[in-house]
Design an enzyme around this catalytic site. Structure first.
Site, PDB file in Angstrom:
ATOM      1  N   GLU A  14      45.578  49.413  54.151  1.00 48.67           N
ATOM      2  CA  GLU A  14      45.520  49.971  52.798  1.00 48.67           C
ATOM      3  C   GLU A  14      46.895  50.523  52.424  1.00 48.67           C
ATOM      4  OE1 GLU A  14      41.021  51.603  51.984  1.00 48.67           O
ATOM      5  OE2 GLU A  14      42.455  53.005  52.831  1.00 48.67           O
ATOM      6  N   CYS A  15      47.416  50.083  51.298  1.00 44.62           N
ATOM      7  CA  CYS A  15      48.673  50.579  50.739  1.00 44.62           C
ATOM      8  C   CYS A  15      49.784  50.538  51.793  1.00 44.62           C
ATOM      9  CB  CYS A  15      48.488  51.979  50.158  1.00 44.62           C
ATOM     10  SG  CYS A  15      49.777  52.444  48.971  1.00 44.62           S
ATOM     11  N   GLY A  16      50.183  51.689  52.364  1.00 46.37           N
ATOM     12  CA  GLY A  16      51.223  51.666  53.381  1.00 46.37           C
ATOM     13  C   GLY A  16      50.865  50.784  54.560  1.00 46.37           C
TER      14      GLY A  16
END
Length: 436
Positions: A327-329
């Site tokens: 997720e994201c990073g």
């Protein structure tokens, strides 16, 4: 029945978090059990709440969650003496289009649960106008009840007197006034966020805030204004399927943005979570059946991640036979490369072809509704996932198969579709809930 309050404000940056933590700790010092919640999509504040109260805090979100889910989550406060819900942004700030049960505004939670609102008002650069703002917020929505206000960053006794007189004339109770006191302000950093675990002195900081607020705010009056909340039995629990039975979860300073209610829901469904630290070059647990990389600050640690050969090779080996999701990073780390703010490219794990850059910062912020075109751990094609995106990275390349069709809160299709390649998947949004 717990005494219940919502802590809100006309805008961000006024002091909601500091006041919430101070009240929670001050009442805890008096022997009360205090339960906190966070309205809206925030990864950071629940950890601060837990540090202040000794009880886990979770997010409640009217855009992403239905009433049954919210009722289930706040039910954990049934055995508390005091319940505090910290708002996000301004009291009525949400998105233009309704989500599952509201627009994401703090006012939705206050009205839905019947909890009175304590407003934090910063009258810097004004005097009587602060009363007009408070009165406007009080009268804007009939179902939201204002308990009173706490003034923050008051310049002088004369300034306080002017504001108090105006608020009294408007029929608005003033619980106290805090003079400027920079020492109790929570520091800011990358993305404007500081994590509780990054603050070695967090306990002392909260204690000082509690002492300061207790000196200047009538805690008994605030408590007397609270609603007497009688928790209702939730019809539905969380609609969350864990991504696996045994989950290897990346967890350190670079991977820490995950919603507490998600981890609790996984455990409640019988899943086992096994943390590991990519920053210390640890490998995901070999007996896990799925690996999950949350968001966080990989851009601040990109060089170290690139140099940690054991982590990178073990993750690649894991993904040969089992699902890996970021997720994201975490999504960025699954990609081919990440360019940091200085323009230096760092090789990531290469499980996906994603290339991202922080050399040219551009904020991506908002709710997301994703309709899965392909499966991801815990969810099948066609699932409608609700989440939130907040990052400054720019996509240089996103060559893999799109994981989903992703819309923002207005319904517009966005370019951050997520990716899928083999057993690896990733999204820029952080998952909050799945539509029932």
């Amino acid at each position: 029945m717990p005494a219940s309050l919502v802590i809100s404000a006309p805008a961000s940056g006024v002091g909601k978090t500091t006041l919430t933590l101070a009240l929670a700790r001050a009442w805890r010092h008096r022997g009360f059990n205090v339960q906190c919640f966070k309205s809206g999509p925030d990864y950071i504040d629940p950890a601060f709440h837990a540090a202040a109260t000794g009880r886990a805090s979770v997010n409640v979100d009217s855009w992403a969650m239905d009433r049954g889910t919210i009722a289930h989550l706040v039910g954990r406060g049934a055995d508390a003496d005091v319940v505090l819900a910290e708002g996000s942004m301004g009291l009525f700030d949400g998105v233009a289009a309704r989500g599952v049960s509201g627009t994401g505004a703090t006012a939705d939670i206050a009205e839905m649960l019947g909890w009175p609102v304590v407003l934090v008002i910063d009258p810097s650069g004004q005097a009587q106008t602060a009363a007009a703002i408070a009165a406007g917020l009080r009268d804007y929505r009939a179902g939201v009840r204002l308990a009173g206000v706490v003034l923050n960053r008051v310049a002088s006794p004369r300034h306080e007197d002017l504001v108090r007189r105006a608020l009294n004339e408007a029929g608005i109770k003033v619980f106290g006034a805090l003079p400027r006191h920079a020492e109790i302000s929570l520091p800011k950093r990358h993305l404007g966020l500081v994590q509780a675990e990054e603050q070695a002195e967090i306990g002392k900081l909260i204690d000082e805030a509690a002492r300061f607020v207790a000196e200047h705010v009538d805690l008994d009056a605030v408590l007397h204004s609270a609603g007497k909340w009688s928790p209702q039995a939730a019809v539905n629990g969380l609609n969350v399927t864990p991504p696996g039975q045994r989950i290897a979860l990346a967890r350190d300073a670079a991977f820490s943005f995950v919603y507490p209610h998600m981890l609790e829901a996984w455990r409640a469904a019988g899943a086992e979570i096994v943390p590991f630290s990519p920053l210390t070059d640890e490998a995901p647990d070999a007996s896990a059946d799925v690996c999950w990389l949350p968001g966080g600050y990989p851009e601040l640690h990109a060089g170290k991640i690139a140099a940690n050969a054991r982590f990178r090779s073990s993750l690649r080996a894991f993904a040969e036979t089992r699902p890996v999701h970021g997720e994201c990073g975490g999504y960025m780390v699954l990609g081919a490369g990440l360019t940091d703010a200085d323009g230096v490219r760092h090789e990531m794990t290469g499980l996906l072809g994603l290339e991202t850059s922080f050399a040219k910062r551009r904020m991506h912020l908002g709710y997301r509704l994703a309709e899965l075109a392909a499966p991801m751990p815990g969810h099948q094609p066609g699932a409608r996932l609700r989440g939130h995106e907040f990052h400054y990275s720019t996509i240089l390349a996103q060559p893999d198969t799109a994981l989903a069709v992703v819309h923002d809160a207005t319904g517009a299709v966005i370019a951050e579709t997520g990716s899928r390649r083999g057993h690896a998947t990733g999204t820029f949004f952080h998952l909050i809930a799945e539509d029932r």
